[in-house]
Design a protein around this motif. Sequence first.
Motif, PDB file in Angstrom:
ATOM      1  N   LYS A 124     -69.970 -64.248 -18.950  1.00  0.00           N
ATOM      2  CA  LYS A 124     -69.775 -64.473 -20.399  1.00  0.00           C
ATOM      3  C   LYS A 124     -69.315 -65.966 -20.616  1.00  0.00           C
ATOM      4  O   LYS A 124     -69.554 -66.356 -21.708  1.00  0.00           O
ATOM      5  CB  LYS A 124     -68.612 -63.583 -20.692  1.00  0.00           C
ATOM      6  N   ILE A 125     -68.955 -66.557 -19.864  1.00  0.00           N
ATOM      7  CA  ILE A 125     -68.119 -68.058 -20.024  1.00  0.00           C
ATOM      8  C   ILE A 125     -69.519 -69.106 -20.103  1.00  0.00           C
ATOM      9  O   ILE A 125     -69.367 -69.703 -21.023  1.00  0.00           O
ATOM     10  CB  ILE A 125     -67.113 -68.406 -19.072  1.00  0.00           C
ATOM     11  N   VAL A 126     -70.376 -68.630 -19.116  1.00  0.00           N
ATOM     12  CA  VAL A 126     -71.702 -69.716 -19.116  1.00  0.00           C
ATOM     13  C   VAL A 126     -72.379 -69.389 -20.384  1.00  0.00           C
ATOM     14  O   VAL A 126     -72.944 -70.396 -20.872  1.00  0.00           O
ATOM     15  CB  VAL A 126     -72.166 -69.755 -17.749  1.00  0.00           C
ATOM     16  N   LYS A 127     -72.455 -68.300 -20.740  1.00  0.00           N
ATOM     17  CA  LYS A 127     -73.227 -68.048 -22.125  1.00  0.00           C
ATOM     18  C   LYS A 127     -72.549 -68.222 -23.288  1.00  0.00           C
ATOM     19  O   LYS A 127     -72.847 -67.671 -24.259  1.00  0.00           O
ATOM     20  CB  LYS A 127     -73.598 -66.491 -21.840  1.00  0.00           C
ATOM     21  N   HIS A 128     -71.166 -68.471 -23.044  1.00  0.00           N
ATOM     22  CA  HIS A 128     -70.304 -69.000 -24.477  1.00  0.00           C
ATOM     23  C   HIS A 128     -69.952 -67.607 -25.178  1.00  0.00           C
ATOM     24  O   HIS A 128     -69.960 -67.780 -26.238  1.00  0.00           O
ATOM     25  CB  HIS A 128     -70.871 -69.963 -25.275  1.00  0.00           C
ATOM     26  N   GLU A 129     -70.094 -66.461 -24.591  1.00  0.00           N
ATOM     27  CA  GLU A 129     -69.546 -65.332 -25.281  1.00  0.00           C
ATOM     28  C   GLU A 129     -68.182 -65.151 -24.897  1.00  0.00           C
ATOM     29  O   GLU A 129     -67.661 -64.029 -25.788  1.00  0.00           O
ATOM     30  CB  GLU A 129     -70.378 -64.069 -24.427  1.00  0.00           C
ATOM     31  N   LYS A 130     -67.508 -65.876 -24.222  1.00  0.00           N
ATOM     32  CA  LYS A 130     -65.997 -65.421 -23.999  1.00  0.00           C
ATOM     33  C   LYS A 130     -65.392 -66.909 -23.772  1.00  0.00           C
ATOM     34  O   LYS A 130     -65.940 -67.857 -23.382  1.00  0.00           O
ATOM     35  CB  LYS A 130     -65.560 -64.728 -22.685  1.00  0.00           C
ATOM     36  N   LYS A 131     -64.417 -67.294 -24.741  1.00  0.00           N
ATOM     37  CA  LYS A 131     -63.616 -68.517 -24.947  1.00  0.00           C
ATOM     38  C   LYS A 131     -62.188 -68.152 -24.048  1.00  0.00           C
ATOM     39  O   LYS A 131     -61.525 -67.297 -24.381  1.00  0.00           O
ATOM     40  CB  LYS A 131     -63.443 -68.965 -25.955  1.00  0.00           C
ATOM     41  N   ILE A 132     -61.917 -69.231 -23.281  1.00  0.00           N
ATOM     42  CA  ILE A 132     -60.609 -69.179 -22.514  1.00  0.00           C
ATOM     43  C   ILE A 132     -59.788 -70.384 -22.892  1.00  0.00           C
ATOM     44  O   ILE A 132     -60.478 -71.495 -22.600  1.00  0.00           O
ATOM     45  CB  ILE A 132     -60.820 -68.887 -20.838  1.00  0.00           C
ATOM     46  N   GLU A 137     -64.315 -77.715 -20.236  1.00  0.00           N
ATOM     47  CA  GLU A 137     -65.559 -77.984 -20.160  1.00  0.00           C
ATOM     48  C   GLU A 137     -66.524 -77.034 -19.405  1.00  0.00           C
ATOM     49  O   GLU A 137     -65.955 -76.364 -18.411  1.00  0.00           O
ATOM     50  CB  GLU A 137     -65.712 -79.333 -19.621  1.00  0.00           C
ATOM     51  N   ILE A 138     -67.995 -76.972 -20.011  1.00  0.00           N
ATOM     52  CA  ILE A 138     -68.669 -75.898 -19.134  1.00  0.00           C
ATOM     53  C   ILE A 138     -69.958 -76.725 -19.057  1.00  0.00           C
ATOM     54  O   ILE A 138     -70.394 -77.264 -20.185  1.00  0.00           O
ATOM     55  CB  ILE A 138     -68.749 -74.719 -19.818  1.00  0.00           C
ATOM     56  N   ARG A 139     -70.356 -77.126 -17.880  1.00  0.00           N
ATOM     57  CA  ARG A 139     -71.598 -77.850 -17.859  1.00  0.00           C
ATOM     58  C   ARG A 139     -72.597 -77.378 -16.694  1.00  0.00           C
ATOM     59  O   ARG A 139     -72.005 -77.000 -15.574  1.00  0.00           O
ATOM     60  CB  ARG A 139     -71.238 -79.410 -17.324  1.00  0.00           C
ATOM     61  N   LYS A 140     -73.889 -76.968 -17.081  1.00  0.00           N
ATOM     62  CA  LYS A 140     -74.871 -76.598 -16.152  1.00  0.00           C
ATOM     63  C   LYS A 140     -75.390 -77.808 -15.206  1.00  0.00           C
ATOM     64  O   LYS A 140     -75.796 -78.754 -15.807  1.00  0.00           O
ATOM     65  CB  LYS A 140     -75.899 -75.874 -16.946  1.00  0.00           C
ATOM     66  N   LEU A 141     -75.365 -77.507 -13.697  1.00  0.00           N
ATOM     67  CA  LEU A 141     -75.844 -78.690 -13.052  1.00  0.00           C
ATOM     68  C   LEU A 141     -77.118 -78.067 -12.409  1.00  0.00           C
ATOM     69  O   LEU A 141     -77.605 -77.015 -12.781  1.00  0.00           O
ATOM     70  CB  LEU A 141     -74.883 -78.876 -12.153  1.00  0.00           C
ATOM     71  N   LYS A 142     -77.553 -78.899 -11.393  1.00  0.00           N
ATOM     72  CA  LYS A 142     -78.698 -78.649 -10.636  1.00  0.00           C
ATOM     73  C   LYS A 142     -78.680 -77.136  -9.883  1.00  0.00           C
ATOM     74  O   LYS A 142     -77.692 -76.744  -9.419  1.00  0.00           O
ATOM     75  CB  LYS A 142     -79.532 -79.729  -9.955  1.00  0.00           C
ATOM     76  N   SER A 143     -79.733 -76.472  -9.696  1.00  0.00           N
ATOM     77  CA  SER A 143     -79.914 -75.445  -8.905  1.00  0.00           C
ATOM     78  C   SER A 143     -78.849 -74.126  -9.222  1.00  0.00           C
ATOM     79  O   SER A 143     -78.243 -73.630  -8.214  1.00  0.00           O
ATOM     80  CB  SER A 143     -79.458 -75.879  -7.425  1.00  0.00           C
ATOM     81  N   ASN A 144     -79.035 -74.045 -10.739  1.00  0.00           N
ATOM     82  CA  ASN A 144     -77.953 -72.856 -11.165  1.00  0.00           C
ATOM     83  C   ASN A 144     -76.377 -72.948 -10.692  1.00  0.00           C
ATOM     84  O   ASN A 144     -75.745 -72.112 -10.408  1.00  0.00           O
ATOM     85  CB  ASN A 144     -78.573 -71.649 -10.650  1.00  0.00           C
ATOM     86  N   ARG A 145     -75.984 -74.256 -10.451  1.00  0.00           N
ATOM     87  CA  ARG A 145     -74.618 -74.768 -10.210  1.00  0.00           C
ATOM     88  C   ARG A 145     -74.112 -74.959 -11.527  1.00  0.00           C
ATOM     89  O   ARG A 145     -74.508 -75.923 -12.452  1.00  0.00           O
ATOM     90  CB  ARG A 145     -74.557 -75.646  -9.193  1.00  0.00           C
ATOM     91  N   TYR A 146     -72.818 -74.495 -11.691  1.00  0.00           N
ATOM     92  CA  TYR A 146     -71.984 -75.027 -13.128  1.00  0.00           C
ATOM     93  C   TYR A 146     -70.678 -75.681 -12.683  1.00  0.00           C
ATOM     94  O   TYR A 146     -70.132 -75.551 -11.554  1.00  0.00           O
ATOM     95  CB  TYR A 146     -71.869 -73.679 -13.706  1.00  0.00           C
ATOM     96  N   LEU A 147     -70.282 -76.593 -13.657  1.00  0.00           N
ATOM     97  CA  LEU A 147     -69.091 -77.216 -13.474  1.00  0.00           C
ATOM     98  C   LEU A 147     -68.238 -76.783 -14.542  1.00  0.00           C
ATOM     99  O   LEU A 147     -68.619 -76.962 -15.941  1.00  0.00           O
ATOM    100  CB  LEU A 147     -69.054 -78.853 -13.501  1.00  0.00           C
ATOM    101  N   GLY A 155     -50.397 -78.680 -16.701  1.00  0.00           N
ATOM    102  CA  GLY A 155     -51.490 -79.767 -17.604  1.00  0.00           C
ATOM    103  C   GLY A 155     -52.342 -80.716 -16.816  1.00  0.00           C
ATOM    104  O   GLY A 155     -53.018 -81.689 -17.169  1.00  0.00           O
ATOM    105  N   ASP A 156     -52.337 -80.371 -15.345  1.00  0.00           N
ATOM    106  CA  ASP A 156     -53.199 -81.100 -14.503  1.00  0.00           C
ATOM    107  C   ASP A 156     -54.753 -80.509 -14.786  1.00  0.00           C
ATOM    108  O   ASP A 156     -54.820 -79.341 -14.812  1.00  0.00           O
ATOM    109  CB  ASP A 156     -52.797 -81.088 -13.076  1.00  0.00           C
ATOM    110  N   ASN A 157     -55.605 -81.656 -14.672  1.00  0.00           N
ATOM    111  CA  ASN A 157     -57.170 -81.193 -14.961  1.00  0.00           C
ATOM    112  C   ASN A 157     -57.745 -80.863 -13.555  1.00  0.00           C
ATOM    113  O   ASN A 157     -57.491 -81.625 -12.467  1.00  0.00           O
ATOM    114  CB  ASN A 157     -57.691 -82.431 -15.591  1.00  0.00           C
ATOM    115  N   PHE A 158     -58.554 -79.752 -13.519  1.00  0.00           N
ATOM    116  CA  PHE A 158     -59.327 -79.301 -12.214  1.00  0.00           C
ATOM    117  C   PHE A 158     -60.615 -79.238 -12.732  1.00  0.00           C
ATOM    118  O   PHE A 158     -61.306 -78.880 -13.737  1.00  0.00           O
ATOM    119  CB  PHE A 158     -58.766 -78.214 -11.710  1.00  0.00           C
ATOM    120  N   GLY A 159     -61.593 -79.517 -11.714  1.00  0.00           N
ATOM    121  CA  GLY A 159     -63.082 -79.255 -11.825  1.00  0.00           C
ATOM    122  C   GLY A 159     -63.459 -77.980 -10.806  1.00  0.00           C
ATOM    123  O   GLY A 159     -63.299 -78.538  -9.837  1.00  0.00           O
TER     124      GLY A 159
END
Length: 262
Positions: A124-132, A137-147, A155-159
């Motif tokens: 749901k997150i990658v289809k933007h059907e659910k917001k958290i 950030e939601i980013r599609k990478l190569k080979s069906n990998r997502y960041l 408040g620390d940032n993680f990827g």
Amino acid sequence: MNITKQNEQKYLLRFLTYRHDEINYDLIEFNEIIHYDNDPPDFIIKTKDKSISLEITTLNVYTGISKRQFSMDNVVKKSIKKIDSELPDRYSLKLGEGLGLKKLEMNEDKLAEQIFHIIKNFNKIVKHEKKIDYIDEIRKLKSNRYLIGFQNETGDNFGLFISKIKSKQSNGGVATIAIEYTNNYDIVEKTINKKEKKLLDYKVNYNQNYLLLVVDPFVVKGSIFNFDDKFYKHKFKTNFDKIFLLEINCGNNYKITELEIN
């Protein structure tokens, strides 16, 4: 058997059986290996005519970064355990962190719960059907990998790099942030001296006493070790009969060198 002992057995196997251009020592023709769980040395190598003690240790420098990297690795392991026990799909995860950290300490359980919540709602997150709220950030990478970029409670940032896999178990690790050390004479000498304190306890029992130093980026977090020709020509002061350096790189390739000693 704990992880340290499992790793020591892996290093021993490489040391005794590895055949490659990147070996700079005479291979040992052994007949028997004896493993001690509690008392030094770590291993006894029996050859045709002598008994050799072998102590094994990894090179490491413990810093605040190291501690945080170990903690993040624990977070990934906890996340995977919960994912595989509660969800039908399996995932490959890699957790990285942003710069400008507010705290070196983290709540591992809360961060693992955040990651599990992201994975649970992944489709749901990658289809933007659910917001958290904590996802930036939601980013599609190569080979069906997502960041997926997100913040923890402080408040620390993680990827979080995510991809679905066809496997019985999920897997993962940490995107390493490390301090790079070149040649590292002081670190090597301190490690040798520390192991020589054990040598006094058992030296009289064996014909020869060897030390195997290991550089393993898959075990040591927060430190990268590099060596050049000058280092390999340096003579280290020691009471060990021989000292070897086993280097493992991130491609899981091996280099084994017998170091010069006085």
